[in-house]
Scaffold this active site. Sequence first.
Site, short mmCIF file in Angstrom:
data_model
loop_
_atom_site.label_atom_id
_atom_site.label_comp_id
_atom_site.label_asym_id
_atom_site.label_seq_id
_atom_site.Cartn_x
_atom_site.Cartn_y
_atom_site.Cartn_z
N SER A 250 14.74 11.21 -46.19
CA SER A 250 15.81 10.22 -46.04
C SER A 250 16.39 10.28 -44.65
CB SER A 250 16.92 10.49 -47.04
OG SER A 250 17.60 11.67 -46.64
N LYS A 251 17.08 9.22 -44.32
CA LYS A 251 17.67 9.06 -42.99
C LYS A 251 18.66 10.19 -42.70
CE LYS A 251 18.95 5.71 -39.75
NZ LYS A 251 18.32 6.46 -38.70
#
Length: 474
Positions: A250-251
Amino acid sequence: METKVRFAPSPTGKLHIGGLRTALYNYLYAKKVDGKIILRIEDTDQTRKIENSVENLISISNIINIEFDEGPTLNNDKSYFQSERLDIYNKYIKYLIKHRYAYPCFCTSKRLDLIRQKQASNKETIKYDRHCLKLDSEIVKQKMAVESYVFRMKIPSDEEIVFYDMVRDKISINCMELDDQILIKSDGYPTYHFANVIDDHLMGVTHVMRGEEWLPSTPKHVILYDFFDWRLPKFIHLPLLLNHDRTKLSKRQGDVAVEDYLKKGFLPDAIINFVALLGWNPKNEKEFFTLEELTKEFSIKNIQKSGAIFDIKKLEWMNSHYLKIKDVNEIAKLAEPFFLNKNMDISNVEKFLLIINHVKQRVNTLAEMPKEAKRFYEELDFSNEQLNFLNKNDPQKLLKAILIKLKNEPNCDGNKFKNISMDVGEKYNLKGKDLFHPLRIALYGSPDGPDIPIIYSILEKNEIINRLSRVINE
Ligand code: GLU
């Protein structure tokens, strides 16, 4: 039958590493079996659409060298955008309604929330309670004229849905666990599930290869194929991409957009090579693959089930390998914007190429190059410690004598300069560290650095004279 695969992203932002992997595996498989790859834009969720997503995707595909056989090019072939195919989905929903495989639902989101809450507190499967399926047909007609509604699919009751995934083998699930999925939303657009199945069939897709997050939706798709009496494509679900701590990539834990990696100076070849190995294993020791080699060696049977860890250190290592082996002119072209961005004057092409040739051996990314090259472009910034060292007797007499000899040498080059320096060193009985440390610090600002002939060939005689003169006290 010709093999056809597709990459079917939703235009919800920049292309992510996971999306690139899906695109790449589909591309590799299509190339390997001499099939075709379609690019289809799944833009049926109008609320999630982000401007320029398609342009970003196409430009990244071009940089990375993935070509599609069908799909929107930069001049926008509309027929591969799902939002342009609403008539088609309408036609097929009518068929499902006619055969009682789908029905309109008028329930408000308030009512649906209440059902969900009730089911959750009773620890039941969360799903639509089929309230609208029981409505009288006259009432349905009246409601359709005045209320907003969706169309839901009528999941068969108590049946076992069985299908095969080429990575996970047999998968089976009971219909009791499936919700009556919405197929057409109240805005008239289809949901992903409906449009995806219709298009895969109409576009002749034989292999559906996509991320594992879509696996739970597949039973509903299988039921839709069955409603239409269409042949099932083969399913291939790719393993999840994970962070180091095995959470979903994920970011929050770093960049996920391919563009961000290009901006950081990772080479397209390294990105492709790295992404190819995120979930596929050649089952041998080989680590470096060109796109062409990948198209030969890729196989669905070597796709792994378990999640693939995204290891940025490995990407850096791969990138440094490609920087080393690739042609200096090619690297220079890719590196140029990174230097210009730092306002460095690289107009002397010959000098720039020599510098790139040197620094490409020593950095992990293109973005690290300007810093590594700075000493060749800017006046050196000595530390006090270095100045004290250079001001000592031995370095002073050594550098002074080298400068005089160099000035008197009409046709000097890197090797000659090294020889001159060694001759002078010998005269003063200074060799090894005692010779090269003062020289390197004076010319390069650091005792460790490139070989003297390399420094000379990059800086050339005038600048060497300038740098020596600067540290010599008269
Ligand atoms: N539109 C879906 C996505 O954005 C595609 C899933 C599929 O390939 O079926 O990932």
